[in-house]
Design an enzyme around this catalytic site. Structure first.
Site, short mmCIF file in Angstrom:
data_model
loop_
_atom_site.label_atom_id
_atom_site.label_comp_id
_atom_site.label_asym_id
_atom_site.label_seq_id
_atom_site.Cartn_x
_atom_site.Cartn_y
_atom_site.Cartn_z
N GLU A 168 -19.59 -2.57 0.33
CA GLU A 168 -18.77 -1.69 1.17
C GLU A 168 -19.06 -0.23 0.85
OE1 GLU A 168 -14.58 -2.61 1.06
OE2 GLU A 168 -14.06 -0.67 1.92
N CYS B 214 -11.16 2.61 6.40
CA CYS B 214 -11.25 3.38 5.16
C CYS B 214 -12.61 4.04 4.98
CB CYS B 214 -10.97 2.46 3.98
SG CYS B 214 -11.89 0.92 4.00
N CYS B 215 -13.67 3.40 5.45
CA CYS B 215 -15.02 3.89 5.14
C CYS B 215 -15.35 5.21 5.83
CB CYS B 215 -16.06 2.82 5.44
SG CYS B 215 -15.88 1.36 4.40
N GLU C 191 -13.92 -8.88 -0.52
CA GLU C 191 -14.40 -7.50 -0.49
C GLU C 191 -14.74 -7.06 -1.91
OE1 GLU C 191 -11.17 -5.38 1.71
OE2 GLU C 191 -12.72 -5.23 3.26
N HIS D 12 -2.96 -2.04 -4.77
CA HIS D 12 -4.24 -1.35 -4.56
C HIS D 12 -4.21 -0.05 -5.36
CE1 HIS D 12 -7.82 0.34 -2.97
NE2 HIS D 12 -7.90 -0.45 -1.91
N CYS E 199 -17.12 2.25 0.92
CA CYS E 199 -16.07 2.78 0.04
C CYS E 199 -16.28 2.37 -1.41
CB CYS E 199 -14.70 2.26 0.47
SG CYS E 199 -14.06 3.05 1.95
N HIS F 75 0.80 -1.23 0.00
CA HIS F 75 0.00 0.00 0.00
C HIS F 75 0.84 1.29 0.00
CE1 HIS F 75 -3.17 -2.85 0.88
NE2 HIS F 75 -4.08 -1.93 0.89
#
Lengths: 626, 626
Positions: B316, B384-385, B300, B179, B318, B127
């Site tokens: 999700e 993250c959300c 996910e 990602h 996001c 990441h």
């Protein structure tokens, strides 16, 4: 001792068109394949005590149990299919197993070879007592099948070693196994050896579970590994106070079976009451229509009441087998058809679905719906299910009939010859039937000399839920209709002087039924399942194409019963032209629309649920729109 | 550059009854709470570069991205709510972030403090580029809100450092991020800085993905860590040849957004074609009625076409936000209502459900059915959300309207004042409406001087799926009805000389609709969802009790629209007395029966889906039996 005696396996011969082919495949294919897998993966080699950390596949703490269950299956199987080569193979395996026993009686390959310093340090995870239990069951089966005692004696020594390690004395561990199993095995060992001290050890383990201060909490602190949850291990409350089936389903079933065993052996009514409470709770809230239990993959076990998803149903094969073990024990202690009914439903549905018709592939989990990805496999890293199927199918004969003080009980209608002892008189029961395909069961009763006793026949509860006109069962003796009362236990009772070749005919109504779940079961809302007798049906893509969730079941009267052919020989299939389904959509049509897709008639074929995924993977569904 | 210009955030004022309270909560609660969580968990401290392995909570490789998204949200928010204290707080945060940059331009707290030797060694998992991308987005937002350049310059240096590390030259890594995120961020950076070299780096990363030999396979061998799957990272095929939305949904959305950006910047029709193919495939097969995407928790992300389970829907927050990002880009390149329609549906349903009305609790996953256990949380280990919600809600104004060469486009009907530039003439668009509660939208057009241009108004596709009698929208200008053609792009076009205070009234039909899914969607079979305009409704236990899966929806005509009160103020709720439901079962009644439970009338209240779980946990359902 339990109030009933079960005829030894060798006293039963199956000739059933439904089950014999399964048992033959189990003998010819499943058991040898499991033994071979144990060989290939290093599980047999492990008993040579040369395991090394890091070898591939990596040795796991429960390996011994797979070998034990294969050995148990081989022993049962030998009683059914006497065979000198197989017997030698079993004796070689027994010799190999025993060779791993340490001088102090300890017998466990992982903790002898790989982590010798960690014996008994983490009961929550390490499965040492679980393995020992399965080895004890194997030893008892080996003794019953061959009369030889070396394995039984070895496991008695192992039990004595364990007894020396566990207890409240100085230096002893006040604990119980994370995965129950040894408790029921110790009861078997006590019965086979006649040694009550093994019973005392079983009782110690049962009584310890859930006591405060909780052993597992203390152990987790000591060994630095969090335990998998007290609920998961049924250790959240003292066992006699438990009211709900919780946690890991297989652990629960093995443990509840031991509770029932000890209740019978020690007249412990508090234990028996707990069993009855747990049974009621489980069957009212947590049972699939197939007899499967344990709906969640996350804990391999129970969740909330009515949480019974179909596509993600875990319904582990081993859990349904464990349910049969428990039901059989409760049936013997407090005879009621509810137990034998569920044995029948679990066997014909959730358990037989666990193995392919050819005996080579297995489901670990048995969902009630598939969108086309679920398929049987030939082995698993944790391969408890194949070996459990092997030992159950080879022990099927013991579920058919029992002798009690005043006569005989027939629980399962399976073509077979059973010889039982009724107060000193040998009585042969010869069942001829192709139930559950057809409704007529013919039983010839052959006492060695004429004798008066009560014959009890299970009248399944589902016969009372069939449409009214078909609700009656019928019994004839020597072709003369008989009105026989059904006892409050659900068995028809026939007391008479039985003579040679007395012939009894029982007819059970097999009308097709729609089954509806309680409204709380969200996945089954607006849907029904199809049952005929104890058989749950499903529809499969191989016969009916895709999008089966959208198909609407027709009236029951529109179904035709048709005999299966090919791999479905001996099974009744169902066909209708009157189902309805949405007209297939244009592939480019949108995903959502404000008008429902118009419906068109659809032909539908249903097959017994246990037979799905024998023609390749594809969609499958038990619960259909109505 | 994109064909359209979006008015800067500061040029838009929201006054919407539906969205303003959400934006206020975002300003007052969500963004400060996220910043505080970053502080409490060590994510801020991390920029002091004193992270240590083993500290609690354990530092994770994606921590920087959370801080970046908070900073981005703070910057957007500052444009909407100018506030000196908040501005100081942002500047302090920016200073802290920049302080962690190394002399060579590298900026990453984890790999500077904890594993300094492992920079760029595992792009599949680590990441680093993802974090850098979020920091670039934050820098661009900071520059847009404050005009200050230090953060933007720092991230340009960081981009240059990255450009020096990646490529096909000697010693360079020929790779791309596991990602995606930096690709779209580099396009933003290029636009903000005017430096095309950042665009070139974005293009390099986009073109690399899925090329053979696959970078990730080689990297996995080199670093000894299996990558999370090429499909998971959309790296299974060269990007211009991809045809199906696959893998991790957020990665997919961020990546497809960058593809669209580059297609616009470089006139790359192969990239644009791929975007259109992927859009079609996703929206035809893999979209929840709420605008949520990515149905599976396991990856996910995406699974097979039509695999859209409700209770286990991942959906999700996001991923829906990412879908909005992508849709917005495609809308700008190939204007069509399909993109703006889906932005509206995702925003009002799958995204707003992600945050509680009071702004303090969040869903990571947004299922469409709950058996009573799913509840919002105030933070997540991988959080993250919440931070994504924060930056989206603060950037909402940019989704309302755009200027193009020949006029203005109104995409979203939200009470607001937008000032845009039409060929040099500033035009203020003043929307007054409480759509989607009521159907009338009043737009005052105020050009600085009279000017001829085309105003385009989105006519949502769902207006054409309403019952026939209500299918028509209506437009008036200065109270005079107007027949205006709807273009093939789904926008009504009004070309005229616009004068000060010209007032346009658009009426959209808001009749309640049943939504039906294609028959392939097994979980929705036999069921319908309720929609009114873009709002998906649900029924909740707080209003309707339990066992909602068994409730049968009544005819549409029986519903009453009622104004909500309390926390539901400004929302339209729905009530009916004509639903039907099984009579509640006796608790002791069996789980299964051969007769369906009789039905009884049932009152039902439905609330907007996005508002569920604001009154405690309980059952919830979108898709109901019909």
């Amino acid at each position: 001792m339990p109030p009933w005696t079960t005829p030894p396996l060798a006293a039963v011969r199956l000739s059933d068109l439904y089950l014999c082919p399964r048992q033959d495949a189990n003998h010819a294919v499943t058991i040898p394949a499991c033994l071979q897998k144990c060989r290939e993966t290093g599980r047999l080699e492990a008993f040579g005590l040369k395991l090394r950390k890091g070898q591939q596949p990596e040795p796991v703490v429960w390996w011994d149990s797979d070998v034990a269950k294969v050995a148990e299956g081989m022993a049962h199987d030998l009683a059914l299919y006497p065979d000198a080569a197989r017997e030698r193979e079993l004796e070689d395996l027994v010799a190999l197993i025993i060779s791993a026993q340490r001088p102090d009686g300890y017998l466990n390959t992982y903790f002898t070879s790989i982590e010798p310093g960690k014996r008994w340090t983490c009961l929550a995870h390490d499965h040492e007592l679980y393995n020992a239990g399965h080895l004890m069951e194997a030893a008892v089966a080996h003794h019953a099948a061959t009369g030889r005692t070396r394995f039984l004696e070895a496991m008695c020594r192992c039990a004595d070693h364990i007894a020396s390690m566990f207890g409240t004395g100085p230096g002893q561990i006040r604990g119980c196994p994370g995965h129950p199993e040894i408790e029921l095995a110790l009861v078997k060992l006590a019965r086979a050896s006649g040694q009550d001290r093994h019973l005392a050890l079983a009782k110690r383990f049962v009584d310890e579970r859930g006591r405060e201060p909780n052993f597992f909490d203390a152990e987790a602190k000591k060994c630095g590994r969090p335990h998998p949850g007290l609920v998961n291990m049924q250790a959240h409350r003292p066992v006699r106070q438990q009211t709900e089936a919780v946690g890991h389903a297989v652990r629960a079933m093995y443990f509840y079976s031991a509770m029932a065993d000890l209740a019978a052996e020690t007249d412990d009514t508090a234990l028996l009451d707990a069993c009855h409470r747990l049974w009621d709770e489980l069957t009212r809230h947590k049972l699939y229509v197939t007899g499967g239990i344990g709906s969640s993959r996350d804990n391999e076990g129970f969740t909330a009441p009515y949480d019974l998803p179909n596509e993600t149903a875990y319904s582990e094969t081993c859990a349904a087998i464990g349910l049969v073990f428990w039901a059989q024990r409760l049936l013997a202690i407090t005879p009621h058809r509810r137990y034998a009914d569920l044995i029948e439903i679990a066997l014909y549905n959730a358990i037989l679905s666990g193995v392919s018709l050819d005996g080579v592939k297995f489901f670990y989990d048995n969902p009630l719906a598939s969108n086309g990805k679920h398929a049987r496999q030939d082995w698993f890293g944790c391969s408890c299910c194949p070996t459990n199927v092997g030992r159950l199918l080879s022990a099927l004969p013991q579920y058919i009939a029992n002798a009690s003080a005043d006569g005989l009980w027939v629980h399962q209608y399976i073509s077979s010859q059973v010889t039982a002892d009724v107060n000193g008189t040998p009585v042969a029961l010869n069942q001829q039937t192709d139930y559950p395909r057809s409704s007529k069961i013919r039983i010839t009763v052959n006492p060695a000399v004429p004798v008066r006793f009560t014959l009890r026949l299970r009248i399944p509860e589902w016969t009372e839920t069939a449409p009214a006109r078909e609700r009656t069962h019928a019994i004839c003796i020597n072709d003369v209709p008989l009105v026989s009362p059904i006892g409050s236990n659900g068995y028809a009772e026939i007391t008479r002087d039985w003579c040679r070749n007395d012939t009894l005919t029982l007819t059970l109504p097999l009308a097709l039924r729609h089954i509806h779940a309680r409204p709380e079961v969200s996945d089954d809302a607006g849907r029904a399942a199809l049952m005929r007798g104890p058989i749950v049906y499903c529809v499969e893509e191989a016969d009916n194409g895709k999008s089966l969730a959208s198909v609407i079941l027709p009236d029951l009267a529109t179904w035709r019963e048709v005999p299966g052919d090919g791999i479905f020989q001996h099974f009744t299939l169902l066909e209708t032209d009157a189902a309805r389904a949405p007209v297939p959509c244009d592939p480019d049509a949108p995903l959502y629309s404000s008008a429902p897709q118009p419906l068109a008639p659809k032909k539908l074929r249903a097959i017994p649920y246990a037979l799905w995924d024998n023609r390749g993977v594809g969609e499958m569904r038990v619960w259909m729109l109505v």
